[in-house]
Design an enzyme around this catalytic site. Structure first.
Site, PDB file in Angstrom:
ATOM      1  N   SER A 148       0.859  -1.188   0.000  1.00  0.00           N
ATOM      2  CA  SER A 148       0.000   0.000   0.000  1.00  0.00           C
ATOM      3  C   SER A 148       0.897   1.239   0.000  1.00  0.00           C
ATOM      4  CB  SER A 148      -0.899   0.022   1.247  1.00  0.00           C
ATOM      5  OG  SER A 148      -1.532   1.288   1.390  1.00  0.00           O
ATOM      6  N   TYR A 161      -1.270  -0.905  10.349  1.00  0.00           N
ATOM      7  CA  TYR A 161      -1.412  -1.118   8.904  1.00  0.00           C
ATOM      8  C   TYR A 161      -0.205  -0.553   8.162  1.00  0.00           C
ATOM      9  CZ  TYR A 161      -3.559  -1.052   4.247  1.00  0.00           C
ATOM     10  OH  TYR A 161      -3.839  -1.242   2.906  1.00  0.00           O
TER      11      TYR A 161
END
Length: 257
Positions: A148, A161
């Site tokens: 990401s 995350y």
């Protein structure tokens, strides 16, 4: 009269995809199936996995479903082993499963942090390791890890995350170096904002969506199919000299920062 010997057809490539029940994972399964792969789909939602399988079959491909939790190493071992037993090969692994926990860092417990790392990062290594023998046997195995832009940029309320996605980039480089001589390529795709999945929180209202769109040079969000098409390209022989790299797919957002 000269007898012509028919060349036996090449066996279909075998691809493993985690988090294949919806969103990006489902689209990756479809894209790989269109490229001729037999796709093994891992997820926790049996009904959603059946929908993925039906879509793959409707597109002319073949899919198998495997119900289980990607955060559990034993599940990943069994997933890879069953595909290897049935086909005698594993050509592609796509580590897609992951989740974001939205909370401020001071409210995140160490136990929660470890739980998130287990799903988002450790599971990717665990499946790569479980599939290693099958990938090596083909002489041209490919692992695509889904990262990401959060791994490079950092976002508020997403500490675990962001940390896990940053770890994926380092792991990708290291695995690529370790396994290059085994004929295994290892790559990472780092999506930006996508019209589904973990981006949902950031796109929760029109004002937030507009704020994000104004910062993306292409002035649109990615679709899951956009990400899947790029993954399928990297997993194909057309990208055979690419390994150890992270490819950001974000409409140009990172270039502006």
């Amino acid at each position: 009269m000269e007898t012509q010997t028919k060349t036996p057809p090449k066996p279909a490539r075998v691809a493993l995809v985690t988090g294949a029940s919806r969103n990006i994972g489902r689209e990756i399964a479809l894209a790989l199936a269109r490229d001729g792969c037999t796709v093994w789909c891992l997820g926790r939602d049996a009904a959603a996995l059946e929908e993925t399988r039906a879509l793959v079959q409707r597109a002319g491909g073949q899919a198998h479903i495997f119900l289980g939790d990607a955060a559990t190493p034993d599940t990943l071992d069994a997933f890879a082993a069953q595909a290897q037993r049935e086909h005698g090969r594993i050509d592609v692994v796509v580590n897609n499963a992951g989740a974001v926990r939205e909370t401020r860092a001071n409210q995140l417990t160490p136990a929660q942090f470890l739980e998130d790392l287990q799903l988002n990062l450790v599971s990717q290594f665990a499946l790569a390791r479980a599939a290693y023998d099958g990938l090596k046997a083909t002489g041209a195995g490919v692992i695509v890890n889904i990262g990401s832009i959060a791994g490079a940029l950092g976002f508020p309320r997403a500490l675990s995350y962001c940390a896990s996605k940053a770890g994926i980039e380092g792991m990708t480089r290291s695995l690529a170096l370790d396994w290059a001589r085994d004929g295994i390529r290892v790559l990472c795709v780092a999506p930006g904002y996508v019209e589904s999945g973990v981006s949902a929180g950031a796109l929760a209202n029109d004002a937030a969506r507009q704020w994000i769109l104004e910062r993306i040079p292409q002035r649109r969000l990615a679709s899951p199919a956009d990400i899947a098409a790029f993954v399928a390209f990297l997993a194909s022989p057309a990208a055979s000299f690419a390994t150890g790299e992270t490819y950001t797919v974000d409409g140009g957002l990172r270039s502006t920062l």
